[in-house]
Design a protein around this motif. Structure first.
Motif, mmCIF file in Angstrom:
data_model
loop_
_atom_site.group_PDB
_atom_site.id
_atom_site.type_symbol
_atom_site.label_atom_id
_atom_site.label_comp_id
_atom_site.label_asym_id
_atom_site.label_seq_id
_atom_site.Cartn_x
_atom_site.Cartn_y
_atom_site.Cartn_z
ATOM 1 N N GLU A 73 0.840 -1.210 0.000
ATOM 2 C CA GLU A 73 0.000 0.000 0.000
ATOM 3 C C GLU A 73 0.873 1.258 0.000
ATOM 4 O OE1 GLU A 73 -3.635 -2.017 2.576
ATOM 5 O OE2 GLU A 73 -3.425 0.168 2.549
ATOM 6 N N ILE A 74 2.005 1.196 0.660
ATOM 7 C CA ILE A 74 2.941 2.330 0.637
ATOM 8 C C ILE A 74 3.445 2.550 -0.783
ATOM 9 C CG2 ILE A 74 5.181 3.177 1.452
ATOM 10 C CD1 ILE A 74 4.726 1.571 4.053
ATOM 11 N N GLN A 75 3.841 1.445 -1.431
ATOM 12 C CA GLN A 75 4.390 1.566 -2.788
ATOM 13 C C GLN A 75 3.334 2.067 -3.771
ATOM 14 O OE1 GLN A 75 5.997 -2.444 -2.984
ATOM 15 N NE2 GLN A 75 8.103 -1.653 -2.789
ATOM 16 N N SER A 76 2.093 1.599 -3.629
ATOM 17 C CA SER A 76 1.082 2.055 -4.601
ATOM 18 C C SER A 76 0.700 3.502 -4.334
ATOM 19 C CB SER A 76 -0.141 1.134 -4.605
ATOM 20 O OG SER A 76 -0.780 1.192 -3.383
ATOM 21 N N PHE A 123 10.319 3.396 7.951
ATOM 22 C CA PHE A 123 11.469 3.123 7.073
ATOM 23 C C PHE A 123 11.044 3.072 5.615
ATOM 24 C CE2 PHE A 123 15.513 2.076 5.643
ATOM 25 C CZ PHE A 123 15.363 1.100 4.658
ATOM 26 N N TYR A 124 9.947 2.350 5.325
ATOM 27 C CA TYR A 124 9.548 2.202 3.916
ATOM 28 C C TYR A 124 8.989 3.505 3.341
ATOM 29 C CZ TYR A 124 10.710 -2.678 4.132
ATOM 30 O OH TYR A 124 11.409 -3.858 4.257
ATOM 31 N N PHE A 125 8.313 4.297 4.173
ATOM 32 C CA PHE A 125 7.890 5.627 3.686
ATOM 33 C C PHE A 125 9.122 6.477 3.383
ATOM 34 C CE2 PHE A 125 3.444 6.686 3.426
ATOM 35 C CZ PHE A 125 2.796 5.686 4.138
ATOM 36 N N SER A 126 10.128 6.379 4.275
ATOM 37 C CA SER A 126 11.352 7.170 4.077
ATOM 38 C C SER A 126 12.120 6.692 2.856
ATOM 39 C CB SER A 126 12.246 7.068 5.325
ATOM 40 O OG SER A 126 11.570 7.594 6.456
ATOM 41 N N GLN A 127 12.174 5.383 2.647
ATOM 42 C CA GLN A 127 12.926 4.842 1.513
ATOM 43 C C GLN A 127 12.341 5.340 0.196
ATOM 44 O OE1 GLN A 127 12.651 0.536 0.597
ATOM 45 N NE2 GLN A 127 14.902 0.455 0.904
ATOM 46 N N GLU A 128 11.008 5.303 0.081
ATOM 47 C CA GLU A 128 10.362 5.781 -1.144
ATOM 48 C C GLU A 128 10.531 7.308 -1.287
ATOM 49 O OE1 GLU A 128 9.448 2.154 -2.637
ATOM 50 O OE2 GLU A 128 9.162 4.101 -3.605
ATOM 51 N N LYS A 131 14.140 8.215 -2.421
ATOM 52 C CA LYS A 131 14.406 8.053 -3.860
ATOM 53 C C LYS A 131 14.018 9.326 -4.608
ATOM 54 C CE LYS A 131 13.303 3.084 -3.786
ATOM 55 N NZ LYS A 131 12.200 2.114 -4.073
ATOM 56 N N ARG A 132 12.878 9.873 -4.274
ATOM 57 C CA ARG A 132 12.364 11.055 -4.984
ATOM 58 C C ARG A 132 13.094 12.324 -4.557
ATOM 59 N NH1 ARG A 132 9.209 6.946 -4.530
ATOM 60 N NH2 ARG A 132 7.632 6.445 -6.129
ATOM 61 N N MET A 133 13.399 12.418 -3.266
ATOM 62 C CA MET A 133 14.095 13.603 -2.765
ATOM 63 C C MET A 133 15.530 13.655 -3.270
ATOM 64 S SD MET A 133 12.659 13.617 1.146
ATOM 65 C CE MET A 133 10.976 14.157 1.549
ATOM 66 N N LYS A 134 16.149 12.495 -3.412
ATOM 67 C CA LYS A 134 17.531 12.430 -3.953
ATOM 68 C C LYS A 134 17.527 12.985 -5.376
ATOM 69 C CE LYS A 134 21.143 9.188 -5.411
ATOM 70 N NZ LYS A 134 21.523 7.752 -5.576
ATOM 71 N N THR A 170 16.902 7.975 12.295
ATOM 72 C CA THR A 170 17.043 9.398 11.938
ATOM 73 C C THR A 170 18.512 9.749 11.728
ATOM 74 O OG1 THR A 170 15.024 9.997 13.143
ATOM 75 C CG2 THR A 170 16.664 11.747 12.807
ATOM 76 N N LYS A 171 19.362 9.290 12.651
ATOM 77 C CA LYS A 171 20.794 9.599 12.548
ATOM 78 C C LYS A 171 21.408 8.942 11.306
ATOM 79 C CE LYS A 171 21.186 9.618 17.617
ATOM 80 N NZ LYS A 171 21.705 8.849 18.781
ATOM 81 N N ASN A 172 21.072 7.667 11.083
ATOM 82 C CA ASN A 172 21.685 6.946 9.955
ATOM 83 C C ASN A 172 21.245 7.499 8.597
ATOM 84 O OD1 ASN A 172 22.242 4.934 12.212
ATOM 85 N ND2 ASN A 172 23.232 3.959 10.450
ATOM 86 N N LEU A 173 19.938 7.819 8.480
ATOM 87 C CA LEU A 173 19.469 8.374 7.204
ATOM 88 C C LEU A 173 20.037 9.775 6.994
ATOM 89 C CD1 LEU A 173 15.744 7.179 7.032
ATOM 90 C CD2 LEU A 173 17.780 6.162 5.998
ATOM 91 N N ALA A 174 20.186 10.541 8.080
ATOM 92 C CA ALA A 174 20.801 11.871 7.963
ATOM 93 C C ALA A 174 22.229 11.745 7.456
ATOM 94 C CB ALA A 174 20.783 12.574 9.322
ATOM 95 N N LEU A 175 22.944 10.745 7.960
ATOM 96 C CA LEU A 175 24.327 10.510 7.531
ATOM 97 C C LEU A 175 24.388 10.141 6.048
ATOM 98 C CD1 LEU A 175 27.367 9.930 8.109
ATOM 99 C CD2 LEU A 175 26.682 7.613 8.760
#
Ligand SMILES: NC(=O)C1=CN([C@@H]2O[C@H](COP(=O)(O)OP(=O)(O)OC[C@H]3O[C@@H](n4cnc5c(N)ncnc54)[C@H](O)[C@@H]3O)[C@@H](O)[C@H]2O)C=CC1
Ligand SMILES: C[C@H](O)[C@@H]1OC(=O)[C@H](O)[C@@H]1O
Length: 256
Positions: A73-76, A123-128, A131-134, A170-175
């Motif tokens: 559902e997150i991916q769709s 995590f999965y919301f952040s991962q998707e 990708k777009r924010m990068k 939060t720390k790891n994704l910020a890094l």
């Protein structure tokens, strides 16, 4: 000139758990700060009510009824954003829940439900979003943790573990994502009156226990959480990343 902008004008913010409580307050507050909002929750009726309020302010509101524990559902949901060319500048991982069991009583189902709702979904919301924010070279991710991710609470080890994990995530994704222009921060609230906590806060003895550990001697008002969130999402917070801002009336510094 030294005063940066606290405005979110021109930004689109996705807020999970936006149908009620803190998520609803953040959605409305972000719209008041100028953002368009993408509202995610399970309950269509709640989403439509918040969307109506946002649209009355002249801001756009996109609603997606979804169960954040379901990766599909997150991916769709993200696929729909792409199809509809809806931009994403800010993600607030707010959806969360608790089952207040003692450690010896936690069942596997309780473990799975709390972990999947509070941590796995973020995590999965952040991962998707990442990708777009990068690709855009810009992003702001805000994880709603808790004081329970920093100090021990009597409201359950599983919930506390998810909130502590969110602080570390939060720390790891910020890094990893700082080089892409993506800031990742967390907010750690103490008690605010919402459907999650209203029964507890209605118990006078429990409330007195809370206040006895809170230097400001009161629970928070939702606008006192929205302010710090807008700060971290706006240009005013542009050099903050990997941080957790405890919005707690001083609770986490209360020793004795
Ligand atoms: N209210 C408080 O005092 C505190 C709350 N928090 C955190 O703040 C966040 C929001 O809490 P509240 O607004 O108080 O809770 P709430 O229970 O009032 O609202 C939670 C929202 O998340 C949504 N949600 C829950 N599970 C979902 C799922 N599987 N799929 C989609 N949506 C789902 C609910 O529909 C609701 O809209 C949570 O992460 C909570 O852990 C942290 C510290 C204190
Ligand atoms: C402050 C905590 O995040 C919050 O308080 C509660 O009772 C909820 O179950 C959470 O633990």
């Amino acid at each position: 000139m030294y005063l940066p902008s606290f405005s979110l004008a021109g930004k689109t913010a996705m807020i999970t758990g936006a149908g009620r409580g803190i998520g609803r307050a953040l959605a409305i507050g972000f719209a008041e700060a100028g953002a368009d909002v993408i509202l995610v929750s399970r309950t269509r009726k709640d989403l439509d009510e918040v969307a109506g309020l946002v649209q009355e302010m002249g801001r756009k509101a996109y609603t997606y009824a979804a169960d954040v524990t379901q990766k599909q559902e997150i991916q769709s949901l993200y696929h729909s954003l792409d199809t509809d060319h809806i931009p994403l500048h800010i993600l607030v991982n707010n959806a969360g829940m608790n089952i207040r069991s003692k450690a010896l009583d936690v069942t596997e189902e309780e473990w799975e439900t709390i972990i999947n709702t509070n941590l796995r979904s973020a995590f999965y919301f952040s991962q998707e979003a990442g990708k777009r924010m990068k690709e855009a070279g810009y992003g702001r991710i805000l994880n709603i943790s808790s004081v329970g991710g920093h100090v021990a609470l009597r409201t359950g080890v599983v919930y506390a573990s998810t909130k502590a994990a969110l602080i570390q995530m939060t720390k790891n994704l910020a890094l990893e994502w700082g080089k892409y222009g993506i800031n990742v921060n967390a907010i750690g609230p103490w008690y605010f009156k919402t459907p999650l906590t209203e029964k507890l806060l209605a118990d006078e003895a429990y409330l007195n226990d809370i206040l006895s550990r809170t230097p400001l001697n009161r629970v928070g008002e939702l606008q006192e959480l929205v302010g710090p969130a807008v700060f971290l999402a706006s240009d005013a917070g542009s050099y903050c990343t990997g941080q957790t801002l405890f919005v707690d009336g001083g609770m986490t510094v209360y020793g004795f």
